[in-house]
Design an enzyme around this catalytic site. Structure first.
Site, short mmCIF file in Angstrom:
data_model
loop_
_atom_site.label_atom_id
_atom_site.label_comp_id
_atom_site.label_asym_id
_atom_site.label_seq_id
_atom_site.Cartn_x
_atom_site.Cartn_y
_atom_site.Cartn_z
N HIS A 121 0.87 -1.18 0.00
CA HIS A 121 0.00 0.00 0.00
C HIS A 121 0.90 1.23 0.00
O HIS A 121 2.04 1.19 0.46
CB HIS A 121 -0.86 -0.04 1.27
N ASP A 199 3.23 -4.82 8.12
CA ASP A 199 1.95 -4.14 7.97
C ASP A 199 0.84 -5.19 8.08
O ASP A 199 0.67 -6.00 7.17
CB ASP A 199 1.92 -3.43 6.61
N GLN A 202 -4.39 -5.74 6.81
CA GLN A 202 -5.32 -6.67 6.18
C GLN A 202 -5.24 -8.08 6.74
O GLN A 202 -5.98 -8.95 6.30
CB GLN A 202 -5.05 -6.71 4.67
N LYS A 225 -10.68 -1.51 10.22
CA LYS A 225 -10.83 -2.65 9.32
C LYS A 225 -11.19 -3.92 10.08
O LYS A 225 -11.44 -4.96 9.46
CB LYS A 225 -9.54 -2.87 8.53
N CYS A 364 -4.85 2.49 -3.71
CA CYS A 364 -3.61 3.01 -3.12
C CYS A 364 -2.45 2.04 -3.33
O CYS A 364 -1.58 1.89 -2.47
CB CYS A 364 -3.80 3.31 -1.63
#
Length: 406
Positions: A121, A199, A202, A225, A364
């Protein structure tokens, strides 16, 4: 016992209509909907507890502090951090990554190297580019193949004594590809002394996270999220690393002593939590963890994987469908285009008229789109409350888009 209707009953927003049609919400990679239990906790804070934390001896301040610190401990357990003070409240993944990139500035010099991947991202690209501009370091990028799978032979070639940071996502937001971070971390530990940043924006909503077993130095994710309010997030960092590195923001809460002659800094986690935090949101993030735990992370993962498998099979039965990352290990996302028919936003608008919310565009992740030589994709992303019937609605919507745009 996994009861999808009981789960859906906890999300009031799913009862609404969009354009006269029942809402089919398939934009969960952008943000998830919030269960009533989380919204109640958020509302209760502002109607019953509203006060600043860590700063008052009065009852409301003490109660608010207790609730926010309880939430921190829930999140510690959720990611299996060793200490609760390794859990730093942030505004989200983007702030967490920028924080890390800033505090690591002093650790880099000209011609040092930072490794990221093609699947990142923008929030896991731009902060490192800015760090390179500040220090003269160089950015190296692990490429992908035609299936979107990282080519880790390049990581072997990249790693050296010059490598100071390796930062990759656990799951691609654009394609849903699950990256082999265990292998990436093992290779990095063997061949460099680099800081490892993961990261988890997700991945945290979809499967179990164990930062100690993972052996990353930093792990970041967003609350919004994973069924929590927007403006919430977490930075995990190993104690010894966070204690050594400088603060990010200066102000209230992060000081031990302050005078015009100089300032000393508070211990963890407060060293990295300057200013008034998002108290209500942070408490509600703990409630979102409660929702996930009560539903069962394995139940969530099993259901979402079944939705993904079903969606992919149904879509591939249509003509002229291209699914990106089709052959890769994925979770929670199917990202596709109608080949030779319109653009992704045209498909998205037709689906919206049918009450179906998907995301279109580059998500993104412009380097991924450039790799596939496309402007964007249609992305349907799943959460625990989605159903197979909603997948059927998506497929019917795609058929309609094909008819209208051909």
């Amino acid at each position: 016992m996994f009861d999808i209707q009981e789960i859906r009953s906890q999300f009031t927003i799913l009862n609404r209509e969009v354009n006269g049609k029942p809402l089919v919400y398939l934009d969960n990679a952008a943000t998830s909907q919030k269960p009533d239990s989380v919204l109640k906790v958020w509302n209760d804070y502002y109607t019953e507890l509203n006060a600043n934390v860590h700063r008052g001896i009065h009852t409301l301040s003490q109660l608010a502090t207790e609730e926010m610190e309880l939430s921190r401990r829930k999140i510690q357990k959720f990611i299996n951090a060793k200490h609760d003070f390794e859990v730093i409240f942030t505004k989200g993944t983007t702030e967490g990554l920028n924080l890390i990139a800033y505090i690591l500035t002093q650790k880099l010099k000209k011609d040092d190297e930072i490794i990221i991947s093609y699947l990142e991202h923008h929030s896991n690209i731009v902060p490192w580019q800015l760090l390179c501009e500040r220090t003269g370091a160089k950015l190296r990028v692990i490429p992908i193949d035609e299936n979107g799978i990282l080519q880790l032979d390049y990581l072997d070639d990249f790693l050296s004594e010059k490598t100071k940071i390796v930062s990759v996502n656990q799951v691609s937001n654009a394609l849903g590809i699950v990256n082999p971070i265990e292998e990436i971390i093992a290779k990095t530990r063997k061949n460099s002394n680099a800081y490892i940043v993961i990261d988890g924006a997700q991945s945290a909503p979809h499967f179990e996270i164990d930062v100690q077993q993972m052996d990353c130095d930093f792990f970041v994710f967003s609350g919004h999220k994973m069924y929590a309010p927007m403006g919430t997030g977490i930075l995990y960092g190993k104690q010894e690393i966070l204690e050594e590195l400088p603060p990010f923001h200066g102000g209230g809460e992060m000081i031990a002593t302050c005078s015009f002659d100089g300032t000393t800094y508070a211990g963890l986690p407060f060293k990295y939590e300057a200013g008034t935090p998002n108290v209500g949101g942070n408490i509600a993030l703990g409630a979102a963890v409660d929702f996930i735990e009560s539903t069962g992370r394995q139940n969530i993962q099993n259901h979402e994987n079944a939705l993904l498998d079903y969606a992919q099979r149904q879509l591939l039965e249509l003509e002229n469908i291209k699914i990106y990352g089709e052959k890769a290990k994925r979770t929670g996302v199917v990202s596709f285009n109608l080949e030779g028919v319109g653009i992704s936003s045209d498909v998205g608008m037709i689906l919206d008229k049918m009450g179906i919310a998907v995301r279109t565009g580059h998500h993104c992740t412009q380097p991924i789109m450039d790799f596939f030589n496309i402007a964007g994709t249609v992305r349907a992303s799943f959460a625990v409350y989605n159903t197979f019937e909603e997948i059927d609605s998506l497929v019917e919507g795609v058929k309609k888009a094909q008819r209208m745009l051909s």
